[in-house]
Design an enzyme around this catalytic site. Sequence first.
Site, PDB file in Angstrom:
ATOM      1  CG  HIS A   1      35.458  -2.705  60.628  1.00 19.23           C
ATOM      2  ND1 HIS A   1      36.060  -1.545  61.415  1.00 19.23           N
ATOM      3  CD2 HIS A   1      34.391  -2.353  60.118  1.00 19.23           C
ATOM      4  CE1 HIS A   1      35.320  -0.351  60.996  1.00 19.23           C
ATOM      5  NE2 HIS A   1      34.320  -0.657  60.327  1.00 19.23           N
ATOM      6  CD  GLU A   2      32.419  -4.656  57.464  1.00 18.99           C
ATOM      7  OE1 GLU A   2      31.264  -4.796  57.671  1.00 18.99           O
ATOM      8  OE2 GLU A   2      33.081  -3.857  57.161  1.00 18.99           O
TER       9      GLU A   2
ATOM     10  CG  HIS B   1      29.291  -2.299  61.155  1.00 18.71           C
ATOM     11  ND1 HIS B   1      29.321  -0.838  61.799  1.00 18.71           N
ATOM     12  CD2 HIS B   1      30.607  -2.142  60.386  1.00 18.71           C
ATOM     13  CE1 HIS B   1      30.304  -0.105  61.304  1.00 18.71           C
ATOM     14  NE2 HIS B   1      31.028  -0.788  60.358  1.00 18.71           N
TER      15      HIS B   1
ATOM     16  CG  ASP C   1      32.128   2.458  59.605  1.00 25.74           C
ATOM     17  OD1 ASP C   1      31.441   2.458  58.707  1.00 25.74           O
ATOM     18  OD2 ASP C   1      32.628   1.738  60.330  1.00 25.74           O
TER      19      ASP C   1
HETATM   20 ZN    ZN Z   1      32.337   0.005  59.360  1.00 21.81          ZN
END
Ligand code: ZN
Length: 289
Positions: free
Chosen positions: A61-62, A65, A136
Amino acid sequence: SGFSGADLANLVNEAALLAARKEKKKIEMEDFDEAKDKVTLGKARKSKVITDVDKKITAVHEVGHVICSMFLDKVEPIHKVTIIPRGFTGGATHFMQTDKSYYSKSYMLQSIVGLMGGRAAEDVILKELSTGASNDIERATDLAKQMVCNWGMSEKIGPMTVSKKESQVFLGRDISHTESISEQTAQIIDSEVREIITKSYEKAIAILSGKKELLEKMADMLMEKETLEVEEIFALAQDYISEDEVADLEKKYKAIKDIKKEFDKAAAEEEKNNSLSNDDEEKNKAEVE
Ligand code: ZN
């Protein structure tokens, strides 16, 4: 999240405290990072046991980004990513933000793509969605709504304010009808917001599908090291970019270095002020005694 001038002063203070606690003579970047984490995310939860499955989801997930922001030209550069949990978050991607007075439409759209990057990465790599993206999604939806309703950034709505308030209950009465907009306008707002979000998500998926190998490698590296600094992020990316991406990526890397320099300067300034006021205190003490 961005920092205003006042936030920055607060951040510098916090970093100075942390540096002092470690008996350092000088505030270093890691003190800023820790201060930023503390100010924005709460204290590190080092004692919590995290399963490998959770760790993997967070890492993917990170990194989603991180990679989205690397290949978007207008959004803030990343300087660090971590999966060490703090407060309520499983991980965090650290953007450096310069103070701006105005934000362009393309900047806002890219920010939403960046926010969608976490969820999109889960989709691309894990083929499964988690609840980790809720914040988010909330922030992205909020930005999209503001673009449409407040900032005149939707062609269909045009440059006017349209308030679509959620139903509010005041003294037991539903007063939402006092903010009346037509049902038709409400539908246009909904479809405009939906379109911004959908297109941004598709853009995030496109970026990450094109960089799937990098995404996997970086997520593995993040799982192993728990924190990646900008140098490691960009060094790894070198092996996965095409020739026409080199210049843009170098520009981004240079931008981060420049902002880091600004941070160091602010830290040095703060240190000077601190030592001056300490001297004053010493002098005052001496006079009293
Ligand atoms: Zn996030």
